[in-house]
Design an enzyme around this catalytic site. Structure first.
Site: not given
Length: 333
Positions: A12-15, A93, A106, A188
């Site tokens: 998810g490195a562009a998030g 979600r 997921n 969490h």
């Protein structure tokens, strides 16, 4: 500076979270100021151009710890040889989506990533799952990663701990650095249990239990707990986006302490594989108080439980058991 280079994967490195996180890693906040790093940045194909821009910024920042970068949408390339895997990317979600739908989506993602860890990563890879539902996503990855020790899989609850410490500091009128050993138990999610009972504050008069420094039991057992439980939703309501910079700081804290160790007498909260401690069933990824040394964590034992604590831990345990049951059903399909 160490000549050894470690391979660090961020999915998810562009998030939004990763954008803050990447530069914490580059500065040495996570692994120390003498540890050289090869960054593996993974995202979906349509985000690869964005990753190219991030790498330009890494280059322009002239970070001496960065030995190399890999940007890719290919899972095998991303996971090959990694020593540390920070799994930020997940299916969010969406409006109208049932929790079971989220778990199913997921489960598919983290099954693939668990297999990729087993097949391509270093055999002692340390894994931190951030993407929600983080506890159960971490469990799916662990179950799918044959040959990697189950204790190498963790999920992020340090953000919840940091939120709890901050609320205590604000109430007591002290600096957050003086608040210690606040614990997050469980999931969490909004069922998590923020526990102040073992915590203390360093005051000018010395080490003082939180319950002594804050003489407001109603707040401690009510508003404090609910504020921390609902903080993520409150940030979204105010910002119209989920927590990003604070999440990146918590990820950095989690990995730093796991790899480099906690201070003497200090507890931190990590979602880890349950060994049956405190009556929590084995086979859940559950947030416990831990101490870290030599790249390993141990669950803090012997903490006393009052009735409120037992009840709240039971509630969050029940939620995690239900999530696990649902997710494992999807895995077997």
């Amino acid at each position: 500076m160490s000549n050894e280079v470690i391979n660090v994967l961020i999915t998810g490195a562009a998030g939004q979270i990763a954008y803050s996180l990447i530069f914490n890693v580059c500065k040495g906040d996570m692994f120390g100021l003498d540890q050289r790093i090869k960054l593996h940045l993974l995202d979906i194909p349509q985000m690869v151009d964005s990753l190219k821009g991030i790498v330009m910024e890494i280059q322009d920042g002239a970070y001496p710890l960065i030995a190399d970068t890999v940007i890719t949408a290919d899972v095998k390339e991303a996971f090959t040889g990694v020593h540390y895997a920070i799994l930020v990317g997940a299916m969010p979600r969406r409006e109208g989506m049932e929790r079971a739908d989220l778990l199913k989506a997921n489960a598919a993602i983290f099954k693939v990533q668990g297999k990729a860890l087993a097949e391509h990563a270093n055999k002692n890879v340390k894994v931190l799952v951030v993407g929600n539902p983080a506890n159960t996503n971490a469990l799916i990855a662990q179950v799918s990663a044959n040959g990697i020790p189950k204790e190498n899989f963790t999920c992020l609850t340090r953000l919840d701990q940091n939120r709890a410490k901050s609320q205590i500091a604000l109430k007591a009128g002290v600096n957050v650095k003086d608040v210690h050993n606040v614990i997050i138990w469980g999931n969490h999610s909004s069922t998590q249990y923020p526990d102040y009972r073992c915590g203390y504050i360093n005051l000018s008069t010395g080490k003082t239990p939180i319950s002594t420094a804050i003489k407001d039991e109603k707040w401690l057992q009510g508003e404090f707990i609910s504020t921390v439980q609902k903080r993520g939703a409150a940030v979204i309501a105010a910002r119209k986006l989920s927590s990003a910079a604070s999440a990146a700081k918590a990820i950095t804290d989690h990995m730093h302490d796991w790899v480099l160790g906690t201070a003497e007498g200090e507890y931190v909260s990590m979602g880890v594989y349950s060994d049956g401690s405190y009556g929590v069933p084995e086979g859940l990824i559950f947030s416990f108080p831990v101490k870290c040394a030599n790249g390993k964590y141990t669950i803090v034992q012997g903490l006393q439980m009052d009735d409120l604590s037992k009840n709240l831990i039971n509630l969050t345990t029940e939620e995690l058991v239900a999530e696990k049951t649902t997710a494992l059903q999807f895995l077997s399909e």
